[in-house]
Every structure is written in C-alpha cells, then in structure tokens.
Scaffold this active site. Structure first.
Site, mmCIF file in Angstrom:
data_model
loop_
_atom_site.group_PDB
_atom_site.id
_atom_site.type_symbol
_atom_site.label_atom_id
_atom_site.label_comp_id
_atom_site.label_asym_id
_atom_site.label_seq_id
_atom_site.Cartn_x
_atom_site.Cartn_y
_atom_site.Cartn_z
ATOM 1 N N LYS A 68 -2.350 -1.418 -3.215
ATOM 2 C CA LYS A 68 -3.430 -0.609 -2.848
ATOM 3 C C LYS A 68 -2.970 0.712 -2.634
ATOM 4 C CE LYS A 68 -6.195 0.952 1.357
ATOM 5 N NZ LYS A 68 -6.783 0.368 2.631
ATOM 6 N N LYS B 294 0.765 -1.350 0.022
ATOM 7 C CA LYS B 294 -0.085 0.123 -0.169
ATOM 8 C C LYS B 294 0.907 1.352 0.117
ATOM 9 C CE LYS B 294 -3.236 2.365 3.288
ATOM 10 N NZ LYS B 294 -4.173 1.956 4.364
#
Length: 244
Positions: free
Chosen positions: A200, A170
């Site tokens: 992400k 992420k």
C-alpha cells in the site's frame, strides 16, 4: 490478488478500477463528525475500496457504509507506533467490535531501528493473530514509516511483516517527514512475496498521474484523501479522449 489490468496505464485503467484501489483517508485530528459522515458518503458514491478513519469514528463509518460494499478501516498505534503490543491488540479488537474490517497498524519504529526485528515480528504477529481470530478475513496492513528508515531497515520490516502474516506492507502514515516514493514501493514489492503480501502506498498521493505511477511501481492499494479529484480527473480524460 489484484483486479488491476496487467498493463497498468491511463489507457487501461477505468475510473471504477482506480476508485477500488483507494483507501479514502479521514484521519485529520481536527476532523468533525460531520466531515467524517461526508467523507463516508463520498466513499459510497465513488465505491472506494475502503475508508480509513480514526478509531473513535469506526462506529460512525460502519453505520454510514453498511451495505455499500465499502470496507471500514482504522489505524492502530497511530501515528508513532510506540504503544506496547498489548495496547495495539486491545485497539485492534475494540476496532473490530466497533465494525472495522481493515486495520492499518504502525510497527514499533524505534525497536526496528534498534535491530530488534524479532520484537517487531512478534508484535505484528500478536495483532494479526488476535484480529483474525476475532474477525476471520480481517485485513491487517503494517505501516513502516519509510521516511524514517534506511533501505536495509525497510527490507527487514517487510520480511518481519510477511513472516508475521500481515496482508499488506504500507509506506507511511502521512503524518511524518515523508510519504510514498516510487523507490520505496519498488523496494517493498521486491522484498515481499506478491502471492501473499500486498503493498500500500500512502502519503502525498494527490494526483491521478502519481497514483498511476505508484500502481506501476508495485502498489495494490492507495491511501489518499484527494479521491474525488483523482477519479474525476480520469473520468474527464476518458470523456475528452478521441474515439477510436
């Protein structure tokens, strides 16, 4: 691993598909319990992938979202990543016991920048192993905080997270000096195996157009707080589009 169309564009995406890419963020430190409840109810209405709440709010979110199909997520070592690995493991297990199904953990940024990649990998591995032993199928995402890293450090972090068994890498916490950039997403996607590790995008994603660009750059999941505005924008555009 993704239910998104192969050709990602405003024409091929549906409001429902966009909502299912979103982890709706409820992480402001001054957020009240009523605001958390309201945010969870928004997630239930829009059928987001998950809600991402502060650790103290996991039980509240789990109660609100039970039976809705919206996963409950929380953050570990947030936002600086500097807690010892043992503390992060305790946080992870406590969150799962409270009802969390997804964990977004911040890696130890200082250790990564010190070149101690083995320590970073070990820490992630400890959290992943403990979480999945407590809850098989628990989704663990590793936050890199890209705005603080060089490209080489981002690549090293991606490989450490993948080697440690993380489900996602992420971009950002949303609480540092920068958020998701398309260049970082492309680099993260190129530095991990799409068969095992997803990406992400989080931090500064406030519009439908930028969300779509992030998906096109390789993101599978989007962290955002502007969920209603993003999904409603696509609904409005679909409604106003001329019929074929």
């Amino acid at each position: 691993m993704s239910s998104l169309p192969a050709d990602i564009s405003l024409d091929t995406l549906t409001p429902e598909a966009v909502a299912k890419t979103i982890d709706h963020a409820l992480l402001r430190p001054d957020m009240t319990v009523d605001e958390v409840v309201e945010g969870c109810r928004l997630c239930a209405r829009y059928k987001t992938a998950s809600v991402c709440v502060r650790p103290c709010d996991v039980r509240v979110a789990a109660g609100e979202l039970k039976g809705t199909g919206v996963a409950v997520g929380t953050v570990i070592g947030f936002p600086h990543g500097s807690s010892p690995a043992s503390v992060k493991v305790c946080e992870a297990l406590a969150a799962i016991d409270d009802g969390a199904e997804e964990l977004d953990m911040v890696l130890n940024i200082g250790r990564l920048k010190s070149g101690r990649t083995g320590e970073v990998r070990s820490e992630i591995s400890q959290v992943v192993r403990a979480a999945k032993e407590r809850l098989p199928g628990c989704c663990v995402k590793v936050i890199l905080e890209c705005s603080l890293l060089t490209d080489d450090e981002k690549v090293a972090a991606c490989r450490a997270a993948e080697d440690a068994g993380a489900d996602y890498v992420k971009t950002s916490t949303g609480f540092s000096s920068g958020g998701a950039t398309l260049a970082d997403l492309r680099l993260m996607r190129a530095s991990t195996d799409p068969a095992t590790t997803r990406v992400k995008a989080s931090g500064g994603i406030r519009t439908l157009d930028y969300l779509v660009e992030c998906l096109q750059a390789g993101a599978d999941r989007i962290g955002a707080s502007a969920t209603a505005a993003i999904v409603d924008d696509l609904r409005a555009r679909k409604a106003s589009a001329p019929s074929a």
